[in-house]
Design an enzyme around this catalytic site. Sequence first.
Site, mmCIF file in Angstrom:
data_model
loop_
_atom_site.group_PDB
_atom_site.id
_atom_site.type_symbol
_atom_site.label_atom_id
_atom_site.label_comp_id
_atom_site.label_asym_id
_atom_site.label_seq_id
_atom_site.Cartn_x
_atom_site.Cartn_y
_atom_site.Cartn_z
ATOM 1 N N GLU A 1 16.630 59.745 44.924
ATOM 2 C CA GLU A 1 15.174 59.647 45.099
ATOM 3 C C GLU A 1 14.875 59.233 46.523
ATOM 4 O OE1 GLU A 1 12.890 57.210 42.358
ATOM 5 O OE2 GLU A 1 14.198 57.768 40.689
ATOM 6 N N GLU B 1 17.450 52.662 38.332
ATOM 7 C CA GLU B 1 16.978 51.489 39.094
ATOM 8 C C GLU B 1 17.125 50.199 38.291
ATOM 9 O OE1 GLU B 1 13.017 52.408 40.545
ATOM 10 O OE2 GLU B 1 13.864 53.453 42.256
#
Length: 476
Positions: A374, A176
């Site tokens: 995710e 991320e």
Amino acid sequence: MPGFKEGFLWGGAVAAHQLEGGWKEGGKGVSVADVMTVGAHGVPREITNGVLQGKNYPNHEAIDFYHRYKEDIKLFAELGFKCFRTSIAWTRLFPNGDELEPNEAGLQFYDDLFDECRKYGIEPVITLSHFEMPYHLVTEYGGWRNRKLIDFFVRFATVAFERYQHKVKYWMTFNEINNQANFHEDFAPFTNSGLKYEPGEDREPVMFQAAHYELVASALAVKAGREINPSLQIGCMIAMCPIYPLSCAPNDVMMAMNAMHRRYWFTDVHVRGKYPQHLLNYFERRGFELDITAEDLAALQQGCVDYIGFSYYMSFATKATPDNPQLDYDESKSLVSNPYVQKSDWGWQIDPVGLRYSMNWFWDHYQLPLFIVENGFGAIDVQESDGTVNDQYRIDYLAAHISEMKKAVVEDGVDLMGYTPWGCIDLVSAGTGEMKKRYGFIFVDKDNEGHGTLKRSKKKSFDWYQNVIATNGESL
Ligand code: P53
């Protein structure tokens, strides 16, 4: 009707610091996660100056996967996992981050872990840096504001590729990486980049500088990985929260486009090996003078990623306001509530259609294979007296998302490699440090204060997901 491709990588995802514990074992160094206390929704985690007496640091023990991984991987095998996404704690291999030689005990731990996965035919999917850089690199070097970190990271990545190339095929560099677009809060700059800001410091150029060094480090790692073993697949990892305009007013639409530029340019650099012009123009308009060399720009071009790994939990919305004539996006101020979707107990907007939208957005922009690494629903679970957890809400969330994911693949033709829901076993929340924000198919007996037996048990969603995998996503 065709569904997900053969060999589709069904699995689950975690990160080292959120489940391993064993924070001082096997020669491990202190990581940025080890100096973050427990928080709550609306209560930020405190970032302390080193490890202080009397504070609750939930990642120190986490769920003790370091000692219990065999039992846990057996449960993943029972779920039918084809793959398991975790990360390598940088501090197990390089406890301080600036050593020249790696720590053998740390290397051995991951050898054993990957062997255990492969024993069941589970393919490890590995993130190199998942919110867990050595704390020493923060105190001695100022984190990623320092160019020296490029070499430290590339050394770490090279050691990992060399050691595990025959056990791990799928890699990602920085988890991320684009969270730090939210640079006004302390969490993302610290967890992404080990940045601690001085009071009053102009944060934005520091964030861009750190991100630049990370992107160069990522590209150099990709290049090194390919040279070590051309069969490795090395991707990026982007937190995808698509930003919608609150209305069809043209300036709202433009505001949303600018917001997407500001949150997702990282993907352009990873995939295309160069900065988008809108960002270079923005640097100029804002007068940011960044250390970006010709050599860096050449490195970026030589390390383009093989696939796009991304997380998807929620969508955002934004709107134009009169005090912002240039429609600049500031993540701490520019987001508004979307009246058409529900929210989780932590305020995350639940939007399954946004996943299909995101997949199409990535595919239209980049035409690279996608990997949803995710997705999931953080919720408070209640364990009944007989030990069962009836998490139907989690099943509903995941089923709705998989159903939209299937439309993106079957109807829209998006190339999707796999799907690994987040926190397949309950673990420490990254954002809040809580245990009670649970995502798992497997319940872990531990609470926010650190009490509990750490016993594992199956939730209702365990049987459900096992059947999803067994039917290759046909039965939801
Ligand atoms: P937690 C913010 C927005 C989207 C994803 O998050 C995020 C965050 C950071 O909180 O993080 C990712 O635990 C991250 C995982 C994290 C997971 O999402 O705050 O990659 O480490 O645990 C869920 O509920």
